[in-house]
Write a protein that holds these residues in place. Structure first.
Motif, PDB file in Angstrom:
ATOM      1  N   TYR A   1      13.236  -3.701  14.098  1.00  0.00           N
ATOM      2  CA  TYR A   1      11.555  -3.472  13.724  1.00  0.00           C
ATOM      3  C   TYR A   1      11.635  -3.123  12.102  1.00  0.00           C
ATOM      4  O   TYR A   1      10.559  -3.657  11.481  1.00  0.00           O
ATOM      5  CB  TYR A   1      11.033  -2.398  14.446  1.00  0.00           C
ATOM      6  N   VAL A   2      12.636  -2.287  11.638  1.00  0.00           N
ATOM      7  CA  VAL A   2      12.637  -2.235  10.416  1.00  0.00           C
ATOM      8  C   VAL A   2      12.821  -3.158   9.414  1.00  0.00           C
ATOM      9  O   VAL A   2      12.354  -3.492   8.121  1.00  0.00           O
ATOM     10  CB  VAL A   2      13.517  -0.846   9.955  1.00  0.00           C
ATOM     11  N   SER A   3      13.558  -4.196   9.824  1.00  0.00           N
ATOM     12  CA  SER A   3      13.640  -5.393   9.004  1.00  0.00           C
ATOM     13  C   SER A   3      12.504  -6.309   9.164  1.00  0.00           C
ATOM     14  O   SER A   3      12.321  -7.379   8.264  1.00  0.00           O
ATOM     15  CB  SER A   3      14.931  -6.308   9.806  1.00  0.00           C
ATOM     16  N   LYS A   4      11.365  -6.039   9.896  1.00  0.00           N
ATOM     17  CA  LYS A   4      10.304  -6.842   9.830  1.00  0.00           C
ATOM     18  C   LYS A   4       9.256  -6.267   8.679  1.00  0.00           C
ATOM     19  O   LYS A   4       8.135  -6.539   8.647  1.00  0.00           O
ATOM     20  CB  LYS A   4       9.844  -6.770  11.248  1.00  0.00           C
ATOM     21  N   VAL A   5       9.593  -5.244   8.218  1.00  0.00           N
ATOM     22  CA  VAL A   5       9.086  -4.719   6.956  1.00  0.00           C
ATOM     23  C   VAL A   5       9.818  -4.937   5.550  1.00  0.00           C
ATOM     24  O   VAL A   5      11.027  -4.369   5.483  1.00  0.00           O
ATOM     25  CB  VAL A   5       8.682  -2.930   7.039  1.00  0.00           C
ATOM     26  N   GLU A   6       8.898  -5.956   4.739  1.00  0.00           N
ATOM     27  CA  GLU A   6       9.635  -6.168   3.469  1.00  0.00           C
ATOM     28  C   GLU A   6       9.412  -4.999   2.490  1.00  0.00           C
ATOM     29  O   GLU A   6       8.370  -4.324   2.493  1.00  0.00           O
ATOM     30  CB  GLU A   6       8.567  -7.299   2.980  1.00  0.00           C
ATOM     31  N   LEU A   7      10.477  -4.907   1.768  1.00  0.00           N
ATOM     32  CA  LEU A   7      10.797  -4.067   0.694  1.00  0.00           C
ATOM     33  C   LEU A   7       9.522  -4.078  -0.427  1.00  0.00           C
ATOM     34  O   LEU A   7       8.878  -3.164  -0.777  1.00  0.00           O
ATOM     35  CB  LEU A   7      11.938  -3.850   0.000  1.00  0.00           C
ATOM     36  N   LEU A   8       9.104  -5.395  -0.874  1.00  0.00           N
ATOM     37  CA  LEU A   8       8.244  -5.286  -1.768  1.00  0.00           C
ATOM     38  C   LEU A   8       6.772  -5.149  -1.315  1.00  0.00           C
ATOM     39  O   LEU A   8       5.769  -4.531  -2.054  1.00  0.00           O
ATOM     40  CB  LEU A   8       8.174  -6.992  -2.129  1.00  0.00           C
ATOM     41  N   SER A   9       6.498  -5.240   0.189  1.00  0.00           N
ATOM     42  CA  SER A   9       5.300  -4.875   0.611  1.00  0.00           C
ATOM     43  C   SER A   9       5.093  -3.116   0.508  1.00  0.00           C
ATOM     44  O   SER A   9       4.165  -2.619   0.002  1.00  0.00           O
ATOM     45  CB  SER A   9       5.188  -5.070   2.276  1.00  0.00           C
ATOM     46  N   ILE A  10       6.332  -2.656   0.664  1.00  0.00           N
ATOM     47  CA  ILE A  10       6.298  -0.881   0.764  1.00  0.00           C
ATOM     48  C   ILE A  10       6.089  -0.600  -0.898  1.00  0.00           C
ATOM     49  O   ILE A  10       5.026   0.327  -1.268  1.00  0.00           O
ATOM     50  CB  ILE A  10       7.523  -0.488   1.238  1.00  0.00           C
ATOM     51  N   VAL A  11       6.945  -1.173  -1.659  1.00  0.00           N
ATOM     52  CA  VAL A  11       6.806  -0.922  -3.049  1.00  0.00           C
ATOM     53  C   VAL A  11       5.815  -1.224  -3.678  1.00  0.00           C
ATOM     54  O   VAL A  11       4.972  -0.356  -4.546  1.00  0.00           O
ATOM     55  CB  VAL A  11       7.893  -1.838  -3.907  1.00  0.00           C
ATOM     56  N   THR A  12       4.601  -2.212  -3.490  1.00  0.00           N
ATOM     57  CA  THR A  12       3.760  -2.708  -3.962  1.00  0.00           C
ATOM     58  C   THR A  12       2.644  -1.361  -3.667  1.00  0.00           C
ATOM     59  O   THR A  12       1.718  -0.939  -4.512  1.00  0.00           O
ATOM     60  CB  THR A  12       3.058  -3.741  -3.329  1.00  0.00           C
ATOM     61  N   VAL A  13       2.468  -1.129  -2.225  1.00  0.00           N
ATOM     62  CA  VAL A  13       1.590   0.082  -1.905  1.00  0.00           C
ATOM     63  C   VAL A  13       2.028   1.245  -2.584  1.00  0.00           C
ATOM     64  O   VAL A  13       1.132   2.182  -3.044  1.00  0.00           O
ATOM     65  CB  VAL A  13       1.565   0.157  -0.215  1.00  0.00           C
ATOM     66  N   PHE A  14       3.325   1.803  -2.694  1.00  0.00           N
ATOM     67  CA  PHE A  14       3.642   2.803  -3.292  1.00  0.00           C
ATOM     68  C   PHE A  14       3.469   2.877  -4.742  1.00  0.00           C
ATOM     69  O   PHE A  14       2.768   3.925  -5.405  1.00  0.00           O
ATOM     70  CB  PHE A  14       5.259   3.089  -3.262  1.00  0.00           C
ATOM     71  N   LEU A  15       3.491   1.718  -5.585  1.00  0.00           N
ATOM     72  CA  LEU A  15       3.265   1.745  -6.978  1.00  0.00           C
ATOM     73  C   LEU A  15       1.596   1.687  -7.243  1.00  0.00           C
ATOM     74  O   LEU A  15       1.037   2.338  -8.140  1.00  0.00           O
ATOM     75  CB  LEU A  15       3.627   0.349  -7.536  1.00  0.00           C
ATOM     76  N   ALA A  16       0.767   1.330  -6.215  1.00  0.00           N
ATOM     77  CA  ALA A  16      -0.521   1.625  -6.320  1.00  0.00           C
ATOM     78  C   ALA A  16      -0.925   2.844  -6.078  1.00  0.00           C
ATOM     79  O   ALA A  16      -1.979   3.376  -6.890  1.00  0.00           O
ATOM     80  CB  ALA A  16      -1.439   0.475  -5.249  1.00  0.00           C
ATOM     81  N   TYR A  17      -0.257   3.610  -5.356  1.00  0.00           N
ATOM     82  CA  TYR A  17      -0.606   5.259  -5.038  1.00  0.00           C
ATOM     83  C   TYR A  17      -0.063   5.818  -6.142  1.00  0.00           C
ATOM     84  O   TYR A  17      -0.849   6.718  -6.729  1.00  0.00           O
ATOM     85  CB  TYR A  17       0.277   5.563  -3.995  1.00  0.00           C
ATOM     86  N   VAL A  18       0.905   5.707  -6.924  1.00  0.00           N
ATOM     87  CA  VAL A  18       1.379   5.999  -8.122  1.00  0.00           C
ATOM     88  C   VAL A  18       0.383   6.054  -9.314  1.00  0.00           C
ATOM     89  O   VAL A  18       0.091   6.963  -9.903  1.00  0.00           O
ATOM     90  CB  VAL A  18       2.708   5.705  -8.583  1.00  0.00           C
ATOM     91  N   GLY A  19      -0.219   4.624  -9.383  1.00  0.00           N
ATOM     92  CA  GLY A  19      -1.239   4.473 -10.208  1.00  0.00           C
ATOM     93  C   GLY A  19      -2.398   5.368 -10.130  1.00  0.00           C
ATOM     94  O   GLY A  19      -3.081   5.702 -11.061  1.00  0.00           O
ATOM     95  N   ILE A  20      -2.715   5.334  -8.797  1.00  0.00           N
ATOM     96  CA  ILE A  20      -3.847   6.355  -8.631  1.00  0.00           C
ATOM     97  C   ILE A  20      -3.490   7.729  -9.177  1.00  0.00           C
ATOM     98  O   ILE A  20      -4.443   8.488  -9.686  1.00  0.00           O
ATOM     99  CB  ILE A  20      -4.293   6.537  -6.868  1.00  0.00           C
ATOM    100  N   GLY A  21      -2.451   8.279  -8.699  1.00  0.00           N
ATOM    101  CA  GLY A  21      -1.988   9.384  -9.041  1.00  0.00           C
ATOM    102  C   GLY A  21      -2.104   9.723 -10.635  1.00  0.00           C
ATOM    103  O   GLY A  21      -2.470  10.670 -11.306  1.00  0.00           O
ATOM    104  N   ILE A  22      -1.751   8.773 -11.339  1.00  0.00           N
ATOM    105  CA  ILE A  22      -1.639   8.743 -12.784  1.00  0.00           C
ATOM    106  C   ILE A  22      -2.997   8.655 -13.361  1.00  0.00           C
ATOM    107  O   ILE A  22      -3.332   9.427 -14.395  1.00  0.00           O
ATOM    108  CB  ILE A  22      -0.750   7.618 -13.482  1.00  0.00           C
ATOM    109  N   GLY A  23      -3.913   7.893 -12.751  1.00  0.00           N
ATOM    110  CA  GLY A  23      -5.332   7.972 -12.877  1.00  0.00           C
ATOM    111  C   GLY A  23      -6.040   9.255 -12.798  1.00  0.00           C
ATOM    112  O   GLY A  23      -6.777   9.642 -13.792  1.00  0.00           O
TER     113      GLY A  23
END
Length: 162
Positions: A97-119
């Motif tokens: 199941y974890v192999s069905k989650v792409e790292l880039l999908s996770i990183v994209t959401v994480f970086l968006a969250y970080v961007g909001i935090g910086i904002g």
């Protein structure tokens, strides 16, 4: 309004609820990105993100509850390694199941969250001055360039055609 993630050592019901809410939102967005970008089945990605979220929640809880001065990332890593280790009964299910989650999908959401935090703390960032902006841009560009160089070297060494 209090922060979504409470930094206190005490684990309150509200703090756990906030973590669950954050991880749920994070998981849903990641699953959507996984489906749209990589065509992974929604159910499999959702289960994979559920597993990752539970591991994260347990790691954060252990960091706050145990008297040791150990970061939650250590607990999260150890739990993940243990439940995915070959021979452990959970290994095949977790890996599937974890192999069905792409790292880039996770990183994209994480970086968006970080961007909001910086904002949210933009005034503090601006107070650092123009030199901080230059340093930030150089650090990000250097990290990207360094990663691209390492990836290129590894691809060439493994014989992947360019």
């Amino acid at each position: 309004m209090p922060d979504l993630l409470d930094e206190s050592v005490d684990v309150s019901v509200e703090g756990i609820f906030n973590w669950i809410l954050l991880l749920t939102i994070f998981s849903i967005i990641t699953v959507i990105g996984n489906y749209v970008g990589y065509k992974h089945p929604i159910y499999d990605s959702l289960v994979g993100m559920g597993i990752l979220s539970v591991i994260t929640l347990i790691g954060v809880w252990l960091e706050r509850k145990l008297p040791l001065n150990i970061s939650s990332i250590i607990y999260i890593s150890l739990i993940g390694i243990f439940i995915a280790f070959p021979g452990v009964p959970t290994s095949e299910t977790v890996l599937y199941y974890v192999s069905k989650v792409e790292l880039l999908s996770i990183v994209t959401v994480f970086l968006a969250y970080v961007g909001i935090g910086i904002g949210k703390s933009w005034d503090e960032f601006k107070a650092l001055g123009w030199k901080a902006i230059i340093v930030t841009v150089l650090v990000i560009a250097s990290t990207y360039l360094g990663s691209a160089i390492v990836a290129h070297i590894v691809l060439v060494m493994t014989g992947v055609p360019m």
